[in-house]
Design an enzyme around this catalytic site. Structure first.
Site, PDB file in Angstrom:
ATOM      1  N   LYS A  45       0.971  -1.375   0.063  1.00 20.98           N
ATOM      2  CA  LYS A  45       0.036   0.380   0.064  1.00 20.98           C
ATOM      3  C   LYS A  45       0.486   1.440   0.215  1.00 20.98           C
ATOM      4  CE  LYS A  45      -4.004   1.904   2.189  1.00 20.98           C
ATOM      5  NZ  LYS A  45      -4.856   2.094   3.866  1.00 20.98           N
ATOM      6  N   SER A  84      -9.558   1.562   2.891  1.00 15.77           N
ATOM      7  CA  SER A  84      -8.848   2.389   1.657  1.00 15.77           C
ATOM      8  C   SER A  84      -8.168   1.406   0.805  1.00 15.77           C
ATOM      9  CB  SER A  84      -7.933   3.898   2.793  1.00 15.77           C
ATOM     10  OG  SER A  84      -6.844   3.171   3.930  1.00 15.77           O
ATOM     11  N   SER A  97      -9.817  -0.273   7.091  1.00 16.15           N
ATOM     12  CA  SER A  97      -8.936  -0.167   5.586  1.00 16.15           C
ATOM     13  C   SER A  97      -8.769  -1.429   4.959  1.00 16.15           C
ATOM     14  CB  SER A  97      -8.451   1.088   5.422  1.00 16.15           C
ATOM     15  OG  SER A  97      -8.946   2.261   5.568  1.00 16.15           O
TER      16      SER A  97
END
Ligand SMILES: [Zn+2]
Lengths: 474, 89, 429
Positions: free
Chosen positions: C32, C107, C131
């Site tokens: 990420k 996210s 997330s």
């Protein structure tokens, strides 16, 4: 009119590494941004780690200042935005400091008094800004983050000070205490900074920021008292405001910024865990502190309160004294406090640079009476000039010989004394009539002829004897 | 009730630029969200549990810093090893 | 150049490296883009970090490299982690590989999509309020939020420090457990990390495990088809020997307010460092600091980030600190207390991960309605307990997630139960 002063003192702690990262704190001889890592640069994703030694140092100070150590201390974020503050917040302590409710004893304007300490806490220093483009309107700034993250101890006093002189004395004793605790290095740039609150009794309080020296504190406060008193005399109001001290011009100016309404939005630092260190305190040994050492000096060496106070007011000075006191404690105290200090200050030489063995020999010559006080001062000046000029430092005996400063026994000047008596009949007359000043005049005349190599008291005795007709006794 | 003026003040406090045409939208959304946050008024008092972890620290040891080149490489403006920033005076 | 990326899962693609030796030797992994990678741009999905190249690796990145994994690229995300759709990215939205008209969740949507599409075997995500679990549920993969303190946050670009953890995402529980094993080594650089490395291979035996089913996880606001699917999943666990216990979590009613107040407050402070001086989008040096700073933040941050920074500033400001920030911390204590009470009765808590299936792109344009979708994931972050999302049956062809929440540092039981459930779905039942 009563003056009310409180101080906020920021002092760097002399740890090897910074408060929250492993960067070295000693950047004195290095270029900008050479002692910086992701943590003290505030790079995204970096995390702080508490330096245990900094906590220990802070606790030492808290103990020496008789503070209560809080059961749980906690770091907090103080949020404000400035280019020298790499994270957009400063890690400090807010509602849970390390120590509270202490005091420090100072020599007040009237008597010894206690100044209460509100709190003692740890925080990090921001970086350093340089304003570029000159004049009143710089074009841009340059930032050096070497200082970012240096551990600072903030010490806040209650408004117990009543004069700028008391404020300076508090700083002197505090500085000495920090040095004795060996948590402070006064030689580092920006090692001690002060904000002061000052008000005239019954009027608004003014905060003065940005004072970076002891003399500055006294100057800024003195200026501020004059300013505020004249406002009161002219029936003008004193604004509650923050003012900046302009060191170079010795004045304070209104900062006229929005700082007044600054909202720092403190909250607990989520990246760090609390400190529970109250139990440490009893195990932290305190060294002999300035006031205890002062008392000991008076008893052990038999020196005066004033000399003891001067000598113990600086750790290195007190250490120097104890190294050389054995020659003659009282003579040594007098020479260090009354002569050496001034000569060092005049030449901007540090106490650490005093050539010890040469100084000891000088004291020995003085004690034996081989040179006069004036000759001793001359020798000392030569020694210190050599230190200042980074030249090899001669031994006093060599200087005495080279310049023929050796004290000549008074009777060798007998013929000179006779000359003086012969040349000043009026003075002799006056002396016989009981005018004390006449003898002093005659001694002065004789001193000129001996070029200061004799002890004036001894010369006086010779003259008195000659005039009394007891030539054989001298 | 949060007004447009309040939103402007918050933006000023947060030091974030806000365009005038965004004001109505932000004002409306802030009111909705803050109204929802009023649920917090109903939170019963609860003894704060002591965080068991404490005294997490490192020893006072020097770890080599990054080089000046590495540390300034990401900066938009540099000058003689310094990092450039807008004027503050 | 690079590989095709039909779902816009990646912000940066990496040069292929040689595989190293270790437990992840040859495994492809996506990281990420809020996890720092030395020499590889790390943007957090934000314009404000444009051009920023970290000079150091996050601890978790060092760990996967040390075990021989191959980093394929940095994945798309809601800017600074603020969102549950991956639409709040300066690099455009990521599409859900299962249905490209839908969001992958967020996210960590880029990581979720990359794993679901088979572009990588493993991914690292971060979970502040769901997330990791939200995209896992929406994309039909497995994602775990570890116990707070289990994985070092060193190098994770902070959004809400007291809530977030780095965690594993993969297509199987076994891979998730393996990746957790690799990244949970102790790292003293994170003062909130606890030396409790995870070391356990999944075991499907859940005989006698007690599972609590809080009514709030199946009540108002939860799509009944999702609730029904999760109930069926729980039945499968009962068939494997687990016992279920109905229960309740009253603190859920203000959990979301507590969560948003806390994360916004922390974010308002964390994001103060993006000032265009040391890295990222440059200031206009001709302007005064104050003005340049405001402008760079207006230009560099998207609307949702600015909204949260402003609201967080408000929640911490004098006069409102007590009403918002402090109250939120009390609410957190209540959530912790609720979990503590429930975990004296049960070993695990089960419910849906998300109250609905994946939203359509653009569906959640109103901030508050988007926040409300986090209601089932935020309790685990507020308390710091571990939680996993494991795929259960599809609803109208769209994945749903079974969420299992455990006691502090009891990832073993969370993973075992998820593994037991996963085994039942593999038998084709
Ligand atoms: Zn550093």
């Amino acid at each position: 009119m009563g003056v009310i002063i409180g101080l906020e003192i920021h002092t760097q702690l002399s740890t090897a590494s910074k408060l929250f990262c492993g960067c070295s704190t000693d950047y004195r001889n290095d270029g900008p941004n050479t002692h910086v890592c992701p943590v003290c640069m505030g790079l995204p994703g970096s995390l702080p780690r508490i330096n245990r030694k900094a906590v220990e140092y802070a606790l030492k100070v808290a103990k020496a200042l008789h503070c209560e150590v809080c059961e749980e201390a906690e770091f907090a974020r103080k949020n404000y935005f400035y280019p020298d503050l790499p994270k957009g917040f400063q890690i400090t302590m807010y509602d849970r400091p390390l120590g509270v409710n202490g005091y420090i004893e100072i020599e007040g304007d009237d008597e010894e008094k206690q100044i209460r300490i509100t709190r003692v806490h740890l925080e990090e220093d921001p970086g350093r800004l340089v304003h570029m483009g000159g004049g009143d309107r710089p074009r841009y700034s340059l930032v050096d983050y070497n200082r970012s993250g240096i551990p600072l101890l903030e010490i806040v006093t209650e408004p117990d000070l009543r004069s700028p002189q008391e404020a300076r004395r508090l700083l002197n004793i505090l500085r000495a205490t920090l040095e004795y605790l060996r948590v402070f290095d006064g030689d580092r740039e920006g090692s001690l900074r002060v904000d002061a609150n000052i008000s005239m009794e019954g009027y608004s309080r003014v905060e003065i920021k940005n004072i970076s020296s002891y003399k500055g504190v006294e100057k800024a406060l003195t200026f501020e008292i004059t300013r505020q008193k004249s406002l009161i005399r002219r029936n003008q109001t004193i604004d509650r405001e923050t003012r900046h001290f302009m060191e170079a011009r010795g004045i304070t100016t209104s900062s006229r910024s929005k700082e007044m309404e600054q909202d720092y939005r403190y909250f607990p630092e989520p990246d760090l865990r609390p400190l529970r260190v109250r139990d440490w305190v009893e195990y932290i040994p305190l060294p002999e502190l300035p006031s205890a050492r002062k008392d000991r000096f008076m008893i052990q060496y038999g020196i005066s309160l004033n000399h003891a106070r001067t000598l113990t007011g600086d750790l290195r000075l007190a250490d120097l004294y104890e190294k050389v006191a054995r020659v003659d404690p009282v003579l040594t105290a007098t020479w260090i406090a009354d002569t050496l200090l001034g000569e060092l200050y005049y030449r901007d030489i540090g106490i650490g640079d005093v050539p010890i063995s040469q100084f000891i020999e000088l004291l020995e010559l003085l004690k034996k009476g081989s040179i006069t006080g004036k000759g001793g001062v001359d020798v000392l000046r030569i020694l210190l000039d050599e230190v200042a000029g980074k030249k090899p430092v001669e031994y006093p005996s060599a200087i005495v010989e080279r310049l023929n400063l050796g004290k000549t026994a008074g009777n060798e000047f007998l013929h000179l004394a006779k000359e003086v008596i012969a040349n000043n009949p009026t003075a002799i007359e006056d002396y016989r009539k009981g005018k004390k000043g006449a003898l002093n005049f005659l001694v002065g005349q004789l001193m000129k002829k001996t070029k200061g190599r004799a002890d004036p008291r001894e010369l006086g005795a010779i003259l008195e004897a000659l005039i009394a007709g007891k030539e054989t006794e001298v | 009730m949060i007004t447009r003026l309040d939103v402007q003040h918050i933006a000023e406090l947060a030091d974030i630029g806000i365009a005038s045409e965004e004001l109505d939208e932000f004002t409306h959304q802030f009111n909705e969200i803050l109204d929802y946050f009023d649920l917090l008024d109903q939170v019963p008092e609860q003894e704060c549990q002591r965080i068991p972890e404490c005294n997490i620290w490192r020893e006072d040891e020097i770890i080599p810093a990054l080089s000046q080149e590495e540390i300034t490489r990401n900066a938009p403006g540099t000058e003689g090893g310094f990092i450039r920033a807008p004027r503050v005076m | 150049m690079g590989f095709p990326d039909p779902y816009n899962a990646f912000i940066t693609q990496c040069e292929p490296e040689k595989k190293g030796e270790g437990r992840l030797s040859g495994y492809t992994i996506a990281i990420k883009d809020n996890i720092s990678t030395r020499g590889i741009p790390t943007t957090c999905g934000s314009r404000i970090l444009e051009g920023y190249i970290p000079p150091y690796n996050a601890f978790a990145v060092d760990r996967v490299l040390a075990e021989g994994a191959i980093i394929v690229g940095k994945t798309n995300m809601d800017e600074f982690g603020m969102g549950n759709t991956t639409e709040n990215s300066a690099y455009g939205p990521t599409l859900n590989p299962v249905d490209t008209s839908r969001v992958p969740g967020g996210s960590s949507g880029g990581s979720g999509a990359a794993v679901a599409a088979g572009m990588v075997r493993l991914a690292l995500g971060t979970d502040t309020g769901g997330s990791i679990r939200c995209p896992a549920a929406f994309c039909g993969i497995v994602g775990l939020k570890p116990t707070y303190g289990r994985v070092s946050r060193y190098g994770l670009i902070a959004y809400a420090n007291s809530l977030e953890q780095i965690g594993p995402m993969a297509r199987s529980v076994e891979d998730v457990a393996l990746l957790l094993n690799v990244i949970s080594a102790y790292d003293s650089r994170d003062s909130t990390a606890v030396p409790k490395p995870y070391d356990h291979a999944p075991d499907p035996n859940i005989q006698g495990v007690r599972i609590g089913l809080p009514e709030e996880f199946f009540g108002e606001g939860v799509d009944h088809r999702v609730a029904a699917t999760v109930y069926r999943a729980v039945e499968r666990l009962e068939e494997q020997g687990a016992e279920t216990v109905p229960c309740s979590m009253p603190s859920m009613q203000y959990a979301l307010s507590a969560y948003y107040t806390t994360c916004m407050s922390e974010a308002s402070s964390n994001l103060g460092r993006y000032d265009g001086v040391r890295y990222g989008l440059a200031d206009d040096f001709r302007k005064h600091w104050h003005q340049a700073f405001q402008e760079v933040r207006q230009k560099g941050f998207g609307k949702e980030v600015r909204r949260r920074v402003m609201l967080g500033t408000f929640a911490l400001s004098s006069g409102y600190y007590g009403k918002y920030y402090l109250k939120a911390q009390t609410a957190r204590e209540n959530v912790r207390a609720d979990f503590a009470r429930l975990f004296t009765m049960v070993d695990l808590i089960a419910g849906p991960t998300m109250p609905t299936v994946a939203f359509r792109l653009g569906e959640k344009s109103d901030p508050l309605s988007s926040y409300l979708a986090d209601i089932l994931t935020v309790p685990a972050n507020l308390a710091g307990v571990p939680a996993i999302s494991v795929p259960c049956e599809n609803v109208h062809g769209l994945p749903t997630g079974l969420q299992l929440i455990g006691r502090y540092y009891d990832e073993e039981r969370v993973i075992d139960a998820a593994y037991a459930y996963e085994q039942t779905t593999k038998k084709g039942g």
